[in-house]
Design an enzyme around this catalytic site. Sequence first.
Site, PDB file in Angstrom:
ATOM      1  N   HIS A 116       0.822  -0.977  -0.090  1.00  0.00           N
ATOM      2  CA  HIS A 116       0.024  -0.093   0.000  1.00  0.00           C
ATOM      3  C   HIS A 116       0.949   1.148  -0.137  1.00  0.00           C
ATOM      4  O   HIS A 116       2.065   1.207   0.515  1.00  0.00           O
ATOM      5  CB  HIS A 116      -0.832  -0.061   1.093  1.00  0.00           C
ATOM      6  CG  HIS A 116      -1.958   1.080   1.268  1.00  0.00           C
ATOM      7  ND1 HIS A 116      -1.558   2.354   1.778  1.00  0.00           N
ATOM      8  CD2 HIS A 116      -3.259   0.882   1.327  1.00  0.00           C
ATOM      9  CE1 HIS A 116      -2.599   2.941   1.962  1.00  0.00           C
ATOM     10  NE2 HIS A 116      -3.740   2.005   1.573  1.00  0.00           N
ATOM     11  N   ASP A 193       3.110  -4.220   8.099  1.00  0.00           N
ATOM     12  CA  ASP A 193       1.825  -3.496   7.871  1.00  0.00           C
ATOM     13  C   ASP A 193       0.701  -4.560   7.977  1.00  0.00           C
ATOM     14  O   ASP A 193       0.463  -5.530   7.292  1.00  0.00           O
ATOM     15  CB  ASP A 193       1.879  -2.947   6.415  1.00  0.00           C
ATOM     16  CG  ASP A 193       0.547  -2.300   6.019  1.00  0.00           C
ATOM     17  OD1 ASP A 193      -0.335  -2.260   6.792  1.00  0.00           O
ATOM     18  OD2 ASP A 193       0.549  -1.541   4.989  1.00  0.00           O
ATOM     19  N   GLN A 196      -4.495  -5.154   7.059  1.00  0.00           N
ATOM     20  CA  GLN A 196      -5.656  -5.898   6.431  1.00  0.00           C
ATOM     21  C   GLN A 196      -5.382  -7.380   7.099  1.00  0.00           C
ATOM     22  O   GLN A 196      -6.251  -8.236   6.692  1.00  0.00           O
ATOM     23  CB  GLN A 196      -5.395  -6.349   4.892  1.00  0.00           C
ATOM     24  CG  GLN A 196      -5.639  -4.949   4.190  1.00  0.00           C
ATOM     25  CD  GLN A 196      -6.971  -4.317   4.235  1.00  0.00           C
ATOM     26  OE1 GLN A 196      -7.766  -5.146   4.496  1.00  0.00           O
ATOM     27  NE2 GLN A 196      -7.220  -3.161   4.024  1.00  0.00           N
ATOM     28  N   LYS A 219     -10.306  -0.950  10.793  1.00  0.00           N
ATOM     29  CA  LYS A 219     -10.478  -2.155   9.877  1.00  0.00           C
ATOM     30  C   LYS A 219     -10.512  -3.267  10.946  1.00  0.00           C
ATOM     31  O   LYS A 219     -10.519  -4.377  10.100  1.00  0.00           O
ATOM     32  CB  LYS A 219      -9.199  -2.008   9.059  1.00  0.00           C
ATOM     33  CG  LYS A 219      -8.840  -1.157   8.076  1.00  0.00           C
ATOM     34  CD  LYS A 219      -7.900  -1.372   7.301  1.00  0.00           C
ATOM     35  CE  LYS A 219      -7.227  -0.173   6.211  1.00  0.00           C
ATOM     36  NZ  LYS A 219      -8.349   0.298   5.446  1.00  0.00           N
ATOM     37  N   CYS A 357      -5.169   2.578  -3.467  1.00  0.00           N
ATOM     38  CA  CYS A 357      -3.818   2.864  -2.996  1.00  0.00           C
ATOM     39  C   CYS A 357      -2.591   2.067  -2.993  1.00  0.00           C
ATOM     40  O   CYS A 357      -1.671   1.931  -2.223  1.00  0.00           O
ATOM     41  CB  CYS A 357      -3.644   3.378  -1.482  1.00  0.00           C
ATOM     42  SG  CYS A 357      -5.113   4.476  -1.097  1.00  0.00           S
TER      43      CYS A 357
END
Length: 400
Positions: A116, A193, A196, A219, A357
């Site tokens: 991302h 990261d 998600q 999220k 993104c």
Amino acid sequence: MRAEFPILSQQVNGHPLSYLDNGATTQKPQRVIDTLRRYYESDNANIHRGLHSLSERATRDCDKARETIRSFINASDQREIIFVRGTTEALNLVAQSYARPRLQADDEILITTLEHHSNIVPWQLVCRQTGAKLRVAPIHDSGELDLEALKGMLGPRTRVVALTHVSNALGTVNPVADIIEMARAQGAITVLDGAQAVAHGAIDVQDLNCDFYAFSGHKVYGPTGIGVLFGRKCLLEEMEPWQGGGDMIRTVSFEESTWNELPYRFEAGTPNIAGIIGLGAAIEFMASIDMDAVVAHEKDLLAYATEALDGLSNIRIIGTARHKAGILSFVMDGVHPHDIGTIADQHGVAIRAGHHCAMPLMKRYRVPATSRASLALYNDRKDIDALVTSLQKTKEIFRL
Ligand code: C6P
């Protein structure tokens, strides 16, 4: 599960809402909404500053939320949990506070094609500031990382390996534990990261053995504007503050200031108190459910959706990794993803269309954008059926 999420009971454009844009943000369970409301109705006060009861209650609830989050990701110490605005801020914090003062010309930062923009641009800034080089590990057509190539790119110059746990655009679940081990063997630090990943499976930062792990509250069924950076204590202790201001200091004089202890050193100014407490409630909700059942449910739904879309002519799924989380990106020949998204909305189906993104990743697949359905624990087969109906309608409209 659906009943816990009041927003899902509405109709959109005359159809029951099928919310399939969970990669962008998830909906909030009643208990998170109630917690936010209760905070503003009865406890609203600034934390760490007042001696009065409201401030004490707000401070206590923030501390409790930090502990809930620590336990949820199995960090060994509450001081390793830094509250930030979200994944983006967490990654920028590591880039500016850890990497910038340490990296030199020709040092290397290794990322992957799947990233991302939040895990690309902060490192590009550091490269400009230090002369370090950004290297990008390639992927196979399936959307899986080319692990051989990645291994070959690791070397004594690699100082930072920053990668996504789960790709937001393709759903690929990366073999992060293996990559962390490889990076560690070269003396590089690892930054994950987790934006998600956190809503789709249990995270154990000690088991992963990563140095930093970032995620966003919104999220994971929590509020927007709040997120978490996990950082290994020994690294955080060596790092200079990220921003200056109230709460992050021990003493201030015009000549010199000294820093507060962890984690406050990295939390300058009044934090998002309601957000922290709301995130605590969201994580309590997550901790109360059977994550294995969630994983199994989302896996089943993804397989159902993949089969349904495979059965439609003119549709191509982008990202077919063997190990995927509940994300399905696709393109339809001759139809712009924005049109697909608009027609889906007319059927009450919320999906995202765009570059997600992840512009370099779109370039890798030679597409400007994709349509993306992303799942959460409250989705069911009816949501997928509604998506398929809207796609059939799209094909009719475009005479495909
Ligand atoms: N992805 C999506 O629709 P923030 O905006 O800081 O909460 O999260 C940024 C971010 C970082 N990494 C990954 C893997 C992400 O998916 C996101 C957010 C959203 O895919 C909005 S672009």
